[in-house]
Design a protein around this motif. Structure first.
Motif, mmCIF file in Angstrom:
data_model
loop_
_atom_site.group_PDB
_atom_site.id
_atom_site.type_symbol
_atom_site.label_atom_id
_atom_site.label_comp_id
_atom_site.label_asym_id
_atom_site.label_seq_id
_atom_site.Cartn_x
_atom_site.Cartn_y
_atom_site.Cartn_z
ATOM 1 N N ALA A 66 0.852 -1.192 0.000
ATOM 2 C CA ALA A 66 0.000 0.000 0.000
ATOM 3 C C ALA A 66 0.883 1.235 0.000
ATOM 4 C CB ALA A 66 -0.921 0.003 1.213
ATOM 5 N N ILE A 67 0.550 2.191 -0.854
ATOM 6 C CA ILE A 67 1.346 3.410 -1.017
ATOM 7 C C ILE A 67 0.496 4.636 -0.702
ATOM 8 C CG2 ILE A 67 2.610 4.838 -2.668
ATOM 9 C CD1 ILE A 67 3.217 2.293 -4.246
ATOM 10 N N THR A 68 1.063 5.541 0.107
ATOM 11 C CA THR A 68 0.406 6.821 0.338
ATOM 12 C C THR A 68 1.459 7.921 0.333
ATOM 13 O OG1 THR A 68 -1.285 7.977 1.636
ATOM 14 C CG2 THR A 68 0.467 6.887 2.872
ATOM 15 N N GLY A 69 1.012 9.156 0.491
ATOM 16 C CA GLY A 69 1.916 10.295 0.468
ATOM 17 C C GLY A 69 1.209 11.491 -0.141
ATOM 18 N N SER A 88 2.888 7.719 -9.582
ATOM 19 C CA SER A 88 4.119 7.389 -10.309
ATOM 20 C C SER A 88 4.854 6.230 -9.651
ATOM 21 C CB SER A 88 5.045 8.614 -10.368
ATOM 22 O OG SER A 88 4.441 9.661 -11.099
ATOM 23 N N VAL A 89 4.978 6.280 -8.325
ATOM 24 C CA VAL A 89 5.659 5.204 -7.600
ATOM 25 C C VAL A 89 4.865 3.906 -7.715
ATOM 26 C CG1 VAL A 89 6.433 4.404 -5.332
ATOM 27 C CG2 VAL A 89 6.777 6.781 -5.982
ATOM 28 N N MET A 123 5.574 2.436 -11.163
ATOM 29 C CA MET A 123 6.921 1.868 -11.252
ATOM 30 C C MET A 123 7.001 0.545 -10.508
ATOM 31 S SD MET A 123 9.664 4.993 -10.959
ATOM 32 C CE MET A 123 9.049 5.608 -9.393
ATOM 33 N N THR A 124 6.464 0.527 -9.301
ATOM 34 C CA THR A 124 6.521 -0.674 -8.472
ATOM 35 C C THR A 124 5.752 -1.822 -9.109
ATOM 36 O OG1 THR A 124 6.653 0.734 -6.499
ATOM 37 C CG2 THR A 124 6.119 -1.588 -6.153
ATOM 38 N N ALA A 125 4.550 -1.528 -9.593
ATOM 39 C CA ALA A 125 3.736 -2.563 -10.231
ATOM 40 C C ALA A 125 4.434 -3.114 -11.473
ATOM 41 C CB ALA A 125 2.364 -2.007 -10.595
ATOM 42 N N GLU A 153 -2.842 2.094 -4.133
ATOM 43 C CA GLU A 153 -2.629 3.490 -3.750
ATOM 44 C C GLU A 153 -3.741 3.932 -2.806
ATOM 45 O OE1 GLU A 153 -2.760 7.775 -6.093
ATOM 46 O OE2 GLU A 153 -2.015 6.007 -7.172
ATOM 47 N N LEU A 154 -3.351 4.551 -1.674
ATOM 48 C CA LEU A 154 -4.323 5.031 -0.692
ATOM 49 C C LEU A 154 -4.232 6.554 -0.591
ATOM 50 C CD1 LEU A 154 -3.849 2.461 2.246
ATOM 51 C CD2 LEU A 154 -5.133 2.196 0.119
ATOM 52 N N GLY A 155 -5.309 7.224 -0.931
ATOM 53 C CA GLY A 155 -5.350 8.682 -0.839
ATOM 54 C C GLY A 155 -6.413 9.130 0.149
ATOM 55 N N ALA A 156 -6.427 10.422 0.432
ATOM 56 C CA ALA A 156 -7.417 10.952 1.385
ATOM 57 C C ALA A 156 -7.558 12.459 1.227
ATOM 58 C CB ALA A 156 -7.008 10.612 2.811
#
Length: 271
Positions: free
Chosen positions: A104-107, A113-114, A117-119, A158-161
């Motif tokens: 899981a990616i956040t920021g 983009s990350v 790339m990771t996938a 991807e986790l957004g908020a």
């Protein structure tokens, strides 16, 4: 998607099934994406109510629907208290049935983009799903997880908020083995009020991390000290640009692949 019966879906969502039981292998929330035999979930948002599109969904060939308003209908339907929560419950159940290792990616910025790339890297080693575009909210995350089958090895989500509490919800649905907080910057301040608020919101991602999970953190993040309690006794990898450690980011990705492969091997041994 893992095939489910309507009876099982009703059990997962604590809903009531009306009509005959059917097997479902596709769930949609947009009538433009209806395919014959799919299950349509009528979501309700601040500015829309998909219940008004039920007739259109039926005409296009959906075999069943999930609703939160009782109606007269000639196809099978499941009545639930909240259709958005029902979507999350189904996604959470499916995630638990699969063997995929989840990152899981956040920021504040650069998540998409990350993620891409990771996938892309992980697809070289096994079947991988990832968040479509930047659909990273309480609806987009469950829809990503619904793609999972027992043949997938990895999922990059991807986790957004836009406000506090959203990532807590999506992280607990996702239950990642690995999490990455890309950075903490001035973004969505209307919902978070301050940079400290942004940092606290992004740290919600720790809530769903598995007990033996790994945390990847940008050392350049603002208010990093606020995360000390959450990351205590976790496996931690760091990267930094300001500290001239640009190369370490790529090492993190390589370590990520190694850890995912190792976890996969361990899982198969335990089976």
């Amino acid at each position: 998607m893992i095939t489910l019966s309507l009876k099982k879906i009703a059990e997962i969502t604590k809903g009531q099934l009306y009509g005959k039981d059917l097997f479902i292998d596709n769930i949609v929330i947009d009538t433009n994406k209806i395919i014959p035999g799919c299950l349509f979930i009528a979501l309700i948002g601040k500015k829309f109510d998909a219940h008004i599109f039920i007739d259109d969904a039926i005409k296009k060939g959906c075999s069943s629907i999930i609703i939160q308003k009782k109606i007269i209908c000639h196809i099978s339907y499941i009545l639930v208290e909240n259709t958005s929560i029902a979507l999350g419950q189904i996604a959470s159940w499916i995630r638990k049935q699969t063997y995929a290792q989840v990152l899981a990616i956040t920021g504040s910025c650069g998540k998409t983009s990350v993620k891409e790339m990771t996938a892309s890297i992980l697809r070289q080693t096994g079947s991988t799903i990832s968040t479509i575009d930047n659909l990273n909210n309480k609806i987009g995350v469950p829809m990503t997880l619904l793609q999972l089958t027992k043949n997938h090895k990895y999922a990059v989500v991807e986790l957004g908020a836009n406000k506090p509490g959203e990532i807590t919800y999506t992280s607990n649905i996702t239950k990642p083995e690995i999490i990455l907080i890309n950075n903490i910057q001035y973004a969505h301040l209307q919902g978070f009020k301050s940079l400290l608020g942004v940092s606290r919101a992004k740290s919600e991602i720790f809530s769903g991390l598995k007990s033996n999970g790994t945390v990847i953190i940008n050392l350049d993040s603002n208010h990093l000290s606020q995360w000390k309690k959450e990351i205590k006794q976790r496996n931690i990898l760091y990267f930094s640009i300001k500290k001239k450690n640009i190369a370490i980011f790529f090492l993190v990705i390589l370590k990520l692949i190694y850890m995912a492969l190792l976890l996969q091997c361990i899982h198969h041994v335990e089976k």
